[in-house]
Scaffold this active site. Structure first.
Site: not given
Length: 163
Positions: A95, A137-138, A141
């Site tokens: 990341c 992954h995003e 976030h």
């Protein structure tokens, strides 16, 4: 607009949930442009708005920036939602906000994601392989999660990056 600094763990903004946005909001368009400029200047393939200090639900993904990957090219999504996931497997992940480490996490090999384009159109993106990992992954976030939160064992699954 501008290249913004990427916030680093343990910055509190990385652990917060983020607000939905309206494409018609000029401030959202400015955030999108800052994210595109910041991603272009980074070694990464994707970025979420909280990583540059904006508590809104916006992601940019371009896995074609990684050598050997094709993907969809540049995808910008507002208020993205993962509709379905298939084919769980363990992957090595890193990341931009945790630059010194990578870790083994469980992700899915296929992801179906829906969101709005900056122009306000609803789109659905079907991603596989590295692209599916990037979207998961995003979206994490946007929900205040880092890949570190998905590591089973910090002692066996977290690795210092080679410089």
């Amino acid at each position: 607009m501008a290249i913004r600094p990427i916030l680093q763990y343990p910055h509190q903004a990385l652990k917060s949930t983020n607000a939905a946005v309206a494409p018609s909001d000029p401030a959202v368009q400015a955030v999108v442009q800052d994210m595109l400029d910041t991603l272009a200047a980074s070694p990464g393939v994707a970025l979420a708005a909280p990583q540059i200090g904006h508590a809104v639900q916006v992601i940019v993904v371009d896995v074609s920036r990684k050598k050997g990957e094709r993907g969809h090219g540049l995808v910008v999504l507002l208020n993205p939602v993962i509709l379905s996931l298939e084919g769980k497997k363990s992957v090595r992940e890193g990341c931009l906000s945790v630059p010194d480490y990578t870790g083994n996490v469980l992700r899915y090999e296929e992801a179906l994601v829906e969101g709005l384009t900056p122009e306000g159109r609803v789109v659905t993106v079907s991603a596989s392989g590295f692209g599916a990992l990037a979207f998961q992954h995003e979206v994490d976030h946007l929900n205040g999660m880092l890949f570190l939160d998905r590591i089973e064992s910090l002692s066996t699954d977290l690795f210092r990056r080679k410089k």
